[in-house]
Write an enzyme that holds these catalytic residues in place. Structure first.
Site, mmCIF file in Angstrom:
data_model
loop_
_atom_site.group_PDB
_atom_site.id
_atom_site.type_symbol
_atom_site.label_atom_id
_atom_site.label_comp_id
_atom_site.label_asym_id
_atom_site.label_seq_id
_atom_site.Cartn_x
_atom_site.Cartn_y
_atom_site.Cartn_z
ATOM 1 N N ASN A 89 0.827 -1.028 0.065
ATOM 2 C CA ASN A 89 0.037 0.009 0.055
ATOM 3 C C ASN A 89 0.842 1.387 -0.218
ATOM 4 O O ASN A 89 0.444 2.340 -0.499
ATOM 5 C CB ASN A 89 -1.021 0.036 1.174
ATOM 6 C CG ASN A 89 -1.437 1.459 1.292
ATOM 7 O OD1 ASN A 89 -2.420 1.606 0.786
ATOM 8 N ND2 ASN A 89 -0.967 1.917 2.677
ATOM 9 N N SER A 139 -4.339 2.653 -8.567
ATOM 10 C CA SER A 139 -5.112 3.809 -8.413
ATOM 11 C C SER A 139 -5.892 4.096 -9.816
ATOM 12 O O SER A 139 -5.819 3.461 -10.688
ATOM 13 C CB SER A 139 -4.118 5.145 -8.391
ATOM 14 O OG SER A 139 -4.853 6.196 -8.504
ATOM 15 N N TYR A 193 2.470 10.358 -10.890
ATOM 16 C CA TYR A 193 1.829 9.545 -9.966
ATOM 17 C C TYR A 193 1.073 8.557 -11.024
ATOM 18 O O TYR A 193 1.204 7.264 -10.736
ATOM 19 C CB TYR A 193 0.833 10.234 -9.331
ATOM 20 C CG TYR A 193 0.248 9.483 -8.349
ATOM 21 C CD1 TYR A 193 0.729 8.873 -7.277
ATOM 22 C CD2 TYR A 193 -1.334 9.078 -8.550
ATOM 23 C CE1 TYR A 193 0.101 8.052 -6.172
ATOM 24 C CE2 TYR A 193 -1.978 8.139 -7.673
ATOM 25 C CZ TYR A 193 -1.303 7.745 -6.482
ATOM 26 O OH TYR A 193 -2.053 6.839 -5.528
ATOM 27 N N VAL A 195 1.929 7.609 -13.942
ATOM 28 C CA VAL A 195 2.994 6.720 -14.760
ATOM 29 C C VAL A 195 3.238 5.465 -13.586
ATOM 30 O O VAL A 195 3.448 4.172 -13.772
ATOM 31 C CB VAL A 195 4.265 7.181 -15.277
ATOM 32 C CG1 VAL A 195 5.192 6.404 -15.579
ATOM 33 C CG2 VAL A 195 3.462 8.270 -16.513
ATOM 34 N N THR A 232 -8.034 11.054 2.581
ATOM 35 C CA THR A 232 -6.785 10.727 3.197
ATOM 36 C C THR A 232 -5.970 12.267 2.941
ATOM 37 O O THR A 232 -6.351 12.958 1.999
ATOM 38 C CB THR A 232 -5.699 9.893 2.193
ATOM 39 O OG1 THR A 232 -5.511 10.083 1.050
ATOM 40 C CG2 THR A 232 -6.709 8.371 2.316
#
Length: 276
Positions: A89, A139, A193, A195, A232
């Site tokens: 994670n 993601s 992010y 990629v 988050t």
């Protein structure tokens, strides 16, 4: 050596990782480890769970540091003789308004999200016991990031025969292209992010293929997943999902029953296999 099953969640002192640990503490029949770069924060997370009546353990892990990964590997080997559940994670993202030069963002983001995750896998996958479960957290952004890639790059990422070495070369090339400021000309999207998470998703497919070739009889299931847009520190407070809701798909994959023969080598969102 303990016969107790063991689950490890990387980057789990807060956010989705913490929510995954919380759910595993309630459902996984064994020891669950919070890991974090910062020992103090990791122990705070364990104490917080304790207040909820849940028992988690802590082990330091910085996925950017090979020595730290190997220390965890040796600990798991010595104490448990392996590993039953691994949830990768840990990850970072620069804020949209961050003024750090793009080439620096690319290098830093890929170092953790792709290369760090790959190092954890290289060290810990050999420890995964039969019927083990591995979940690589990807993601939502991979779909838009992939659309922003040239046709040639899309074909490479979608290839069923791409090797880990070829993927590593592509991820390295992206970082180098950003330094030369030619990444767009070379067919890359403007998201480090995105990629990095394409890399994680393709890596998962490759790893699942390798498990099929080398450990077919061990019934290990390995998948990537998208937790969704979750409230988050990383994604901000406007996101529609709570961390506990974001944890649902990773936890579902981590707890696939021993008689399940899939999903394996897939990418899931909302517990459903996605085409991406």
């Amino acid at each position: 050596m303990s016969n107790t099953p063991v689950a490890v969640v990387t980057g789990s002192n807060k956010g989705i990782g913490f929510a995954i640990v919380r759910a595993l503490c309630k459902q996984f029949p064994g020891d669950v480890y919070v890991t974090a770069r910062d020992t103090g924060r990791g122990q705070e997370a364990v104490a917080k769970l304790q207040e909820e009546g849940l028992r988690a353990l802590f082990h330091q892990l910085d996925i950017d540091d090979l020595q730290s990964i190997r220390a965890l590997r040796d600990f798991l080997k010595e104490k448990y003789g392996g590993l039953n559940v691994l949830v990768n994670n840990a990850g970072i993202a620069f804020k949209v308004k961050d003024t750090t030069p793009f080439a620096v963002q690319a290098e830093v983001t890929l170092k953790t999200n792709f290369f760090g995750t790959r190092n954890v896998c290289n060290e810990l996958l050999p420890l995964v016991k039969p019927y083990g479960r591995v979940v690589n957290v990807s993601s939502l952004v991979i779909n838009s990031a992939l659309k922003g890639c040239s046709q040639e790059l899309q074909q490479k990422f979608h290839s069923d025969t791409i090797t880990e070495d070829e993927l590593v070369k592509l991820m390295t090339k992206f970082v180098e292209d950003t330094k030369k400021n030619v990444h767009e000309k070379e067919g890359w999207p403007n998201t480090a992010y995105g990629v990095s998470k394409i890399g994680v998703t393709v890596l998962s497919k490759i790893q699942a293929r390798m498990l099929n070739e080398k450990r077919k009889g061990d019934h290990i299931l390995l998948n990537s997943c998208c937790p969704g847009w979750v409230r988050t520190d990383m994604a901000g407070l406007d996101a529609p999902k709570s961390p506990d809701e974001g944890a649902e798909t990773p936890v579902y994959l981590a707890l696939l029953p021993s008689d399940a023969d899939g999903p394996h080598g897939q990418h899931l969102s909302d517990k459903t296999v996605q085409t991406w």
